[in-house]
Design a protein around this motif. Sequence first.
Motif, short mmCIF file in Angstrom:
data_model
loop_
_atom_site.label_atom_id
_atom_site.label_comp_id
_atom_site.label_asym_id
_atom_site.label_seq_id
_atom_site.Cartn_x
_atom_site.Cartn_y
_atom_site.Cartn_z
N GLU A 119 0.85 -1.18 0.00
CA GLU A 119 0.00 0.00 0.00
C GLU A 119 0.89 1.24 0.00
O GLU A 119 1.84 1.33 0.77
N HIS A 120 0.59 2.18 -0.91
CA HIS A 120 1.38 3.40 -0.99
C HIS A 120 0.45 4.60 -0.91
O HIS A 120 -0.71 4.50 -1.28
N ALA A 121 1.01 5.73 -0.46
CA ALA A 121 0.20 6.96 -0.42
C ALA A 121 0.77 7.95 -1.41
O ALA A 121 1.98 8.12 -1.53
N MET A 122 -0.13 8.58 -2.16
CA MET A 122 0.27 9.62 -3.11
C MET A 122 -0.14 10.97 -2.52
O MET A 122 -1.31 11.16 -2.18
N LEU A 123 0.81 11.86 -2.37
CA LEU A 123 0.50 13.18 -1.82
C LEU A 123 0.77 14.26 -2.85
O LEU A 123 1.85 14.29 -3.45
N VAL A 124 -0.20 15.12 -3.06
CA VAL A 124 0.04 16.32 -3.85
C VAL A 124 0.15 17.48 -2.87
O VAL A 124 -0.75 17.72 -2.08
N VAL A 125 1.30 18.13 -2.87
CA VAL A 125 1.55 19.21 -1.91
C VAL A 125 1.62 20.52 -2.67
O VAL A 125 2.46 20.69 -3.55
N ASP A 126 0.70 21.41 -2.38
CA ASP A 126 0.67 22.69 -3.10
C ASP A 126 0.83 23.84 -2.11
O ASP A 126 0.14 23.90 -1.10
N LEU A 127 1.75 24.72 -2.40
CA LEU A 127 1.98 25.83 -1.48
C LEU A 127 0.83 26.83 -1.59
O LEU A 127 0.39 27.13 -2.68
N ASP A 128 0.37 27.32 -0.46
CA ASP A 128 -0.73 28.29 -0.47
C ASP A 128 -0.21 29.67 -0.83
O ASP A 128 0.83 30.08 -0.32
N ARG A 129 -0.94 30.37 -1.65
CA ARG A 129 -0.63 31.76 -2.00
C ARG A 129 0.81 31.96 -2.46
O ARG A 129 1.42 33.01 -2.21
N PHE A 130 1.36 30.96 -3.14
CA PHE A 130 2.73 31.11 -3.61
C PHE A 130 2.83 32.23 -4.65
O PHE A 130 3.80 32.97 -4.71
N LYS A 131 1.78 32.33 -5.44
CA LYS A 131 1.69 33.34 -6.47
C LYS A 131 1.94 34.74 -5.88
O LYS A 131 2.64 35.55 -6.46
N GLN A 132 1.34 34.97 -4.74
CA GLN A 132 1.50 36.26 -4.08
C GLN A 132 2.94 36.53 -3.70
O GLN A 132 3.46 37.61 -3.91
#
Length: 545
Positions: free
Chosen positions: A142-155
């Motif tokens: 069993e494996h876990a896939m994580l999508v990690v997105d930085l908040d407000r990086f655009k700013q």
Amino acid sequence: MITDDKMTISLVNTAFESLTGYTLQEVKGKTPRILQSGKQDASFYQNMWKDIRVKGSWQGEIWNKRKNGEIYPERLTIHTIVNEEGIVISYFGVFSDISHNKVIEKEIEELTFTDTLTNTMNRHTFYEQLEDLIATSTENSEHAMLVVDLDRFKQINETLGNEVGDFLLTEVADRINSIVRANDLVSRYGGDEFLVTITDLNFQKDAVHFAEKLNKQLNKPFYIQDREIYITSSIGISFYPQDGIEVETLIQKADKAMYFAKQNGRNQYAFYFDELQTDAERLLLLESELRKAIQQKAFVIHYQPKVSLDTNQIIGVEALVRWANGTLGVVSPAEFIPFAEDTGLIIPISEVILEKVCMDIVDWRSRGIQHIPVSINIAALHFQQDDFMERINAILTKYNCSPQLLELELTERTVMEDSESIVHKLVKLKRMGFKLSIDDFGTGYSSLSYLNRFPLNYLKIDSSFIQQMTELQDKQAIVDTIILMAHRLHIKVIAEGAETKDQVKLLKEMGCDIVQGYYFSKPISSAAFLDFLELWEIHKQERTI
Ligand code: C2E
Ligand code: MG
Ligand code: MG
């Protein structure tokens, strides 16, 4: 290098001497084993010798050790020399140092397999490695896939520049790498999005632990160019094989969970669940409908009165956008404004809102109402545009509206950076005649330093404090303290979201200046507001607290 049949070295040339650092005297009578680096295991040598016996020669790459201890790669050819009877009488080895080639090879490999900025795997390699992992997974894996997105990086990128943004991304990659295990996969998937595969989970909650640990890591400050920067991230999680057995599906589902985490207020993680599929479709629809709404200027503005507790007058209104859509129904600004901020659509939306507010101000003026200032909410991304002031001014000029009638509401988050440029911008706006207030005070990064550095007129205490203060002593204490502190700094206080008479009474006792909330009125259309105003003048004495 020439050895006898027992592998005892009998002769080496000068190239050998300069390459290995050993002289002929030092190695004569010894075996080539003195060059061994330990990097190849026994089976490597067994195979090599098998080749030599069977084919009479061997060729390959091998890591050896120089006299000074340095390990280096060499390309080595070994030949056997036999006598007339076919018996081996000596071995003959020719080799060259290929460390330089190796360096270049590594560089090429890195260019094609890694993301050059963060040194993590690139998208392509990640796919391949995950496919390999899945192919070799057993029934119980069993494996876990994580999508990690930085908040407000655009700013951050827009306010502090790409260089800072890039540096931040490498730091983030380092922090992710510092908490994964050797077999886990980490990749920068693009922009500010990272993919992490936690391999071979014992329990699904291992993935939770990881996500929590990661958020903790990322919440620690980053130090860049004498600045302290805080970021948060939103994480979506899907599981192999529960949510899918294909790389594409796993990424897609984790991505949807990540969007869900963002919508839920960011700085958190969320798991994929089947209903999310429809949520994701809604987001797509939301985006296309928003674009249409901008074209058609299909937003409506409602106004919520603010009442002075001192004079019992309506001393202003807050403009709040409303959007009813044929397909999606009524969409709350609490849903579409953050979404518009993420997608950048907030800029054109804000301009439509400002235009509509100006039109209403002009309409009220024609009816003799000239004294009610309107406050508008300014989104962070909008405020951070270089030409923010020019564009606002252009609209005001077009409708012949004066900044004196406008109040700009900025959240703590928008101005959290107590930087010179923000102070400068605010001072300039103030000089132009705008009034300035801090919205949702108490919910953001409560850096109090800006309160006396910024030229603020009002501070709006967030409704969560107001609504709980009659029950919770500590909330009441906070409200009390905020009012005291603001008054010391000559800033007026607006309490948001007051719904009951008790709350308004208590606020008056505490010295709060202004109240806005359902107790007096919900946000209402411009026409309804005009009626409200008339009635208010007639009944205002009865409504005194
Ligand atoms: P906000 O600026 O803090 O606005 C106050 C919110 O509290 C409004 O929600 C208002 O309807 C609600 N409210 C006021 N009195 C009460 C009360 O007594 N009880 C309760 N439960 N709620 C009360 P709304 O209109 O849904 O807006 C939510 C948020 O969306 C706003 O929070 C603001 O951040 C954003 N927003 C709304 N309109 C605009 C806009 O025109 N531009 C931008 N950039 N953001 C907007
Ligand atoms: Mg507001
Ligand atoms: Mg507010």
